[in-house]
Design a protein around this motif. Structure first.
Motif, PDB file in Angstrom:
ATOM      1  N   MET A   1       0.833  -1.191   0.000  1.00  0.00           N
ATOM      2  CA  MET A   1       0.000   0.000   0.000  1.00  0.00           C
ATOM      3  C   MET A   1       0.872   1.246   0.000  1.00  0.00           C
ATOM      4  SD  MET A   1      -3.038  -0.883   2.754  1.00  0.00           S
ATOM      5  CE  MET A   1      -3.870   0.705   2.458  1.00  0.00           C
ATOM      6  N   THR A   2       0.240   2.353  -0.418  1.00  0.00           N
ATOM      7  CA  THR A   2       0.803   3.684  -0.239  1.00  0.00           C
ATOM      8  C   THR A   2      -0.245   4.460   0.543  1.00  0.00           C
ATOM      9  OG1 THR A   2       1.884   3.475  -2.394  1.00  0.00           O
ATOM     10  CG2 THR A   2       1.918   5.651  -1.376  1.00  0.00           C
ATOM     11  N   SER A   3      -0.347   4.166   1.829  1.00  0.00           N
ATOM     12  CA  SER A   3      -1.407   4.730   2.645  1.00  0.00           C
ATOM     13  C   SER A   3      -1.234   6.239   2.775  1.00  0.00           C
ATOM     14  CB  SER A   3      -1.421   4.092   4.035  1.00  0.00           C
ATOM     15  OG  SER A   3      -1.705   2.712   3.938  1.00  0.00           O
ATOM     16  N   GLY A   4      -2.391   6.941   2.891  1.00  0.00           N
ATOM     17  CA  GLY A   4      -2.368   8.378   3.001  1.00  0.00           C
ATOM     18  C   GLY A   4      -2.969   8.874   4.295  1.00  0.00           C
ATOM     19  N   ILE A   5      -3.414  10.121   4.288  1.00  0.00           N
ATOM     20  CA  ILE A   5      -3.871  10.776   5.516  1.00  0.00           C
ATOM     21  C   ILE A   5      -5.377  10.655   5.726  1.00  0.00           C
ATOM     22  CG2 ILE A   5      -1.935  12.395   5.413  1.00  0.00           C
ATOM     23  CD1 ILE A   5      -3.866  14.519   4.380  1.00  0.00           C
ATOM     24  N   ASP A   6      -6.088  10.025   4.799  1.00  0.00           N
ATOM     25  CA  ASP A   6      -7.542   9.881   4.907  1.00  0.00           C
ATOM     26  C   ASP A   6      -7.895   8.424   5.210  1.00  0.00           C
ATOM     27  OD1 ASP A   6     -10.281   9.687   4.621  1.00  0.00           O
ATOM     28  OD2 ASP A   6     -10.379  10.880   2.781  1.00  0.00           O
ATOM     29  N   PRO A   7      -8.324   8.109   6.434  1.00  0.00           N
ATOM     30  CA  PRO A   7      -8.652   6.720   6.768  1.00  0.00           C
ATOM     31  C   PRO A   7      -9.712   6.104   5.860  1.00  0.00           C
ATOM     32  CG  PRO A   7      -8.468   8.028   8.760  1.00  0.00           C
ATOM     33  CD  PRO A   7      -8.426   9.000   7.610  1.00  0.00           C
ATOM     34  N   ALA A   8     -10.691   6.894   5.431  1.00  0.00           N
ATOM     35  CA  ALA A   8     -11.755   6.344   4.578  1.00  0.00           C
ATOM     36  C   ALA A   8     -11.190   5.848   3.251  1.00  0.00           C
ATOM     37  CB  ALA A   8     -12.833   7.404   4.346  1.00  0.00           C
ATOM     38  N   GLU A   9     -10.272   6.615   2.668  1.00  0.00           N
ATOM     39  CA  GLU A   9      -9.654   6.185   1.409  1.00  0.00           C
ATOM     40  C   GLU A   9      -8.805   4.934   1.620  1.00  0.00           C
ATOM     41  OE1 GLU A   9      -7.484   9.403  -0.315  1.00  0.00           O
ATOM     42  OE2 GLU A   9      -9.282  10.638  -0.672  1.00  0.00           O
ATOM     43  N   ASN A  10      -8.085   4.888   2.722  1.00  0.00           N
ATOM     44  CA  ASN A  10      -7.272   3.706   3.007  1.00  0.00           C
ATOM     45  C   ASN A  10      -8.145   2.481   3.241  1.00  0.00           C
ATOM     46  OD1 ASN A  10      -4.880   5.262   2.901  1.00  0.00           O
ATOM     47  ND2 ASN A  10      -5.144   5.876   5.039  1.00  0.00           N
ATOM     48  N   ALA A  11      -9.269   2.673   3.916  1.00  0.00           N
ATOM     49  CA  ALA A  11     -10.200   1.566   4.144  1.00  0.00           C
ATOM     50  C   ALA A  11     -10.722   1.016   2.827  1.00  0.00           C
ATOM     51  CB  ALA A  11     -11.360   2.019   5.029  1.00  0.00           C
ATOM     52  N   ASP A  12     -11.048   1.908   1.891  1.00  0.00           N
ATOM     53  CA  ASP A  12     -11.543   1.468   0.582  1.00  0.00           C
ATOM     54  C   ASP A  12     -10.511   0.598  -0.132  1.00  0.00           C
ATOM     55  OD1 ASP A  12     -13.926   2.814   0.943  1.00  0.00           O
ATOM     56  OD2 ASP A  12     -13.371   4.545  -0.284  1.00  0.00           O
ATOM     57  N   VAL A  13      -9.243   0.986  -0.037  1.00  0.00           N
ATOM     58  CA  VAL A  13      -8.172   0.208  -0.675  1.00  0.00           C
ATOM     59  C   VAL A  13      -8.101  -1.196  -0.074  1.00  0.00           C
ATOM     60  CG1 VAL A  13      -5.672   0.023  -0.994  1.00  0.00           C
ATOM     61  CG2 VAL A  13      -6.819   2.225  -1.334  1.00  0.00           C
ATOM     62  N   ILE A  14      -8.176  -1.276   1.255  1.00  0.00           N
ATOM     63  CA  ILE A  14      -8.064  -2.580   1.909  1.00  0.00           C
ATOM     64  C   ILE A  14      -9.285  -3.449   1.608  1.00  0.00           C
ATOM     65  CG2 ILE A  14      -7.773  -3.782   4.101  1.00  0.00           C
ATOM     66  CD1 ILE A  14      -6.505  -1.168   5.171  1.00  0.00           C
ATOM     67  N   VAL A  15     -10.466  -2.863   1.661  1.00  0.00           N
ATOM     68  CA  VAL A  15     -11.686  -3.625   1.380  1.00  0.00           C
ATOM     69  C   VAL A  15     -11.652  -4.174  -0.044  1.00  0.00           C
ATOM     70  CG1 VAL A  15     -14.187  -3.411   1.032  1.00  0.00           C
ATOM     71  CG2 VAL A  15     -13.115  -2.481   3.106  1.00  0.00           C
ATOM     72  N   ASP A  16     -11.197  -3.351  -0.993  1.00  0.00           N
ATOM     73  CA  ASP A  16     -11.079  -3.820  -2.370  1.00  0.00           C
ATOM     74  C   ASP A  16     -10.056  -4.949  -2.471  1.00  0.00           C
ATOM     75  OD1 ASP A  16     -11.688  -3.511  -5.269  1.00  0.00           O
ATOM     76  OD2 ASP A  16      -9.569  -2.932  -5.372  1.00  0.00           O
ATOM     77  N   ALA A  17      -8.974  -4.854  -1.710  1.00  0.00           N
ATOM     78  CA  ALA A  17      -7.963  -5.917  -1.719  1.00  0.00           C
ATOM     79  C   ALA A  17      -8.522  -7.213  -1.142  1.00  0.00           C
ATOM     80  CB  ALA A  17      -6.734  -5.476  -0.937  1.00  0.00           C
ATOM     81  N   VAL A  18      -9.366  -7.115  -0.104  1.00  0.00           N
ATOM     82  CA  VAL A  18     -10.006  -8.311   0.439  1.00  0.00           C
ATOM     83  C   VAL A  18     -10.831  -9.002  -0.647  1.00  0.00           C
ATOM     84  CG1 VAL A  18     -11.730  -9.160   2.083  1.00  0.00           C
ATOM     85  CG2 VAL A  18     -10.048  -7.461   2.819  1.00  0.00           C
ATOM     86  N   ARG A  19     -11.599  -8.215  -1.374  1.00  0.00           N
ATOM     87  CA  ARG A  19     -12.430  -8.789  -2.447  1.00  0.00           C
ATOM     88  C   ARG A  19     -11.563  -9.438  -3.527  1.00  0.00           C
ATOM     89  NH1 ARG A  19     -15.410  -3.271  -2.559  1.00  0.00           N
ATOM     90  NH2 ARG A  19     -17.036  -3.491  -0.968  1.00  0.00           N
ATOM     91  N   GLN A  20     -10.504  -8.740  -3.939  1.00  0.00           N
ATOM     92  CA  GLN A  20      -9.636  -9.276  -4.983  1.00  0.00           C
ATOM     93  C   GLN A  20      -8.929 -10.546  -4.510  1.00  0.00           C
ATOM     94  OE1 GLN A  20      -7.038  -6.591  -7.246  1.00  0.00           O
ATOM     95  NE2 GLN A  20      -8.064  -4.873  -6.246  1.00  0.00           N
ATOM     96  N   ALA A  21      -8.478 -10.527  -3.263  1.00  0.00           N
ATOM     97  CA  ALA A  21      -7.784 -11.700  -2.730  1.00  0.00           C
ATOM     98  C   ALA A  21      -8.719 -12.907  -2.674  1.00  0.00           C
ATOM     99  CB  ALA A  21      -7.225 -11.389  -1.342  1.00  0.00           C
ATOM    100  N   ALA A  22      -9.943 -12.681  -2.215  1.00  0.00           N
ATOM    101  CA  ALA A  22     -10.920 -13.773  -2.160  1.00  0.00           C
ATOM    102  C   ALA A  22     -11.215 -14.296  -3.557  1.00  0.00           C
ATOM    103  CB  ALA A  22     -12.190 -13.292  -1.470  1.00  0.00           C
ATOM    104  N   ALA A  23     -11.378 -13.382  -4.496  1.00  0.00           N
ATOM    105  CA  ALA A  23     -11.654 -13.791  -5.878  1.00  0.00           C
ATOM    106  C   ALA A  23     -10.492 -14.578  -6.475  1.00  0.00           C
ATOM    107  CB  ALA A  23     -11.949 -12.565  -6.737  1.00  0.00           C
ATOM    108  N   GLY A  24      -9.276 -14.286  -6.007  1.00  0.00           N
ATOM    109  CA  GLY A  24      -8.101 -14.990  -6.499  1.00  0.00           C
ATOM    110  C   GLY A  24      -7.822 -16.298  -5.777  1.00  0.00           C
ATOM    111  N   GLY A  25      -8.682 -16.670  -4.833  1.00  0.00           N
ATOM    112  CA  GLY A  25      -8.552 -17.945  -4.147  1.00  0.00           C
ATOM    113  C   GLY A  25      -7.740 -17.912  -2.867  1.00  0.00           C
ATOM    114  N   ALA A  26      -7.371 -16.713  -2.407  1.00  0.00           N
ATOM    115  CA  ALA A  26      -6.591 -16.613  -1.169  1.00  0.00           C
ATOM    116  C   ALA A  26      -7.473 -16.878   0.042  1.00  0.00           C
ATOM    117  CB  ALA A  26      -5.946 -15.235  -1.059  1.00  0.00           C
ATOM    118  N   GLN A  27      -6.845 -17.347   1.101  1.00  0.00           N
ATOM    119  CA  GLN A  27      -7.554 -17.578   2.357  1.00  0.00           C
ATOM    120  C   GLN A  27      -7.275 -16.494   3.386  1.00  0.00           C
ATOM    121  OE1 GLN A  27      -6.033 -21.645   2.901  1.00  0.00           O
ATOM    122  NE2 GLN A  27      -8.137 -22.358   2.720  1.00  0.00           N
TER     123      GLN A  27
END
Length: 268
Positions: A1-27
């Motif tokens: 990540m390149t986290s910034g000063i806005d927690p909401a934007e950082n949360a969106d990045v992580i939530v999207d990564a959770v979805r992508q990871a699940a879609a890619g078969g990660a546990q």
């Protein structure tokens, strides 16, 4: 990540990564240190550093974990403790969205670098005092550390004694220290613990002006680098944790079984 000063934007990045990871078969997904907020302006950051129950990043990721049946190791969040001080705290979230474990960073990054960079983490954050590991089937036993902890072998000795299968070392390493020490320290910790190391890292130029080294790594118990995501941009990487490899290395080189307590030295 390149986290910034806005927690909401950082949360969106992580939530999207959770979805992508699940879609890619990660546990399980691992994120870097301070994934919810990176801001060296502590007066500005203070408005976003709240108790865990009020932290929007933590809540968003817990929801995403439950929705996607995914375990998440949040490398760390800046949170307010019950005594009003701040903690650099890791969270392990299970696939139901529950918090399975937390760990407060034990070693504060108080340094003066030759580049002129000065860091005083202890001026704002309270150090933790507990070694933490947690059992997460099918991953196994996960040991928790954060960034600067990597330079203190005694912590990893304790995790080795607990027979951790995987050790998380999330980080926001500076570029100078990363270029000099990142890969060699990560490989050493994997070798001495005979465990996989997963080191999710901040990377690039951040909104607050700092630069981080990147090179998120996954390293096997023999010290072999299985994944290196480079030092240029954020993204999602995948790696397999092979439990047979752990057993194989521990049979070949049983350093954990052979370890002896070193007697205290006495002055002569």
């Amino acid at each position: 990540m390149t986290s910034g000063i806005d927690p909401a934007e950082n949360a969106d990045v992580i939530v999207d990564a959770v979805r992508q990871a699940a879609a890619g078969g990660a546990q399980m997904l691992f994120t870097p240190e301070m994934c919810g907020l990176i801001d060296r302006d502590r007066k500005r950051a203070a408005a976003s550093i709240v108790p865990p129950a009020e932290n929007p990043v933590l809540q968003a990721v817990r929801n995403a974990a439950a929705q996607n049946g995914m375990e998440v190791a949040l490398g760390s969040l800046a949170v307010e403790r019950e005594d009003g001080r701040w903690a650099n705290r890791a969270f392990v979230i299970d696939r139901l969205g529950d918090i399975a474990a937390t760990y407060d960073k034990m070693h504060m990054f108080d340094v003066e670098l030759s580049t002129g960079e000065s860091w005083r983490e202890s001026a704002a954050y309270a150090a933790g005092d507990e070694v933490v590991s947690v059992d997460l089937p099918p991953l196994g036993r996960l040991g928790l550390t954060i960034c600067y902890d990597i330079r203190f072998p005694a912590l990893f000795e304790q995790l080795g004694r607990r027979a951790c299968d995987v050790i998380a070392i999330p980080a926001a390493f500076t570029r100078p220290t990363g270029a000099a020490h990142w890969h060699i320290l990560q490989r050493a910790r994997a070798i001495e613990a005979s465990a996989f190391v997963v080191a999710a890292a901040q990377v690039g130029v951040h909104q607050d002006g700092r630069e981080t080294y990147g090179h998120s790594l996954v390293i096997d118990p023999w010290g072999e680098v299985l994944l290196d995501m480079g030092g240029e941009e954020a993204g999602l990487g995948f790696a397999d944790i092979d439990h047979d490899r752990i057993a194989q290395v521990r049979r070949q080189l049983p350093s954990l079984a052979n370890r002896r307590d070193i007697p205290k030295s006495t002055a002569q």
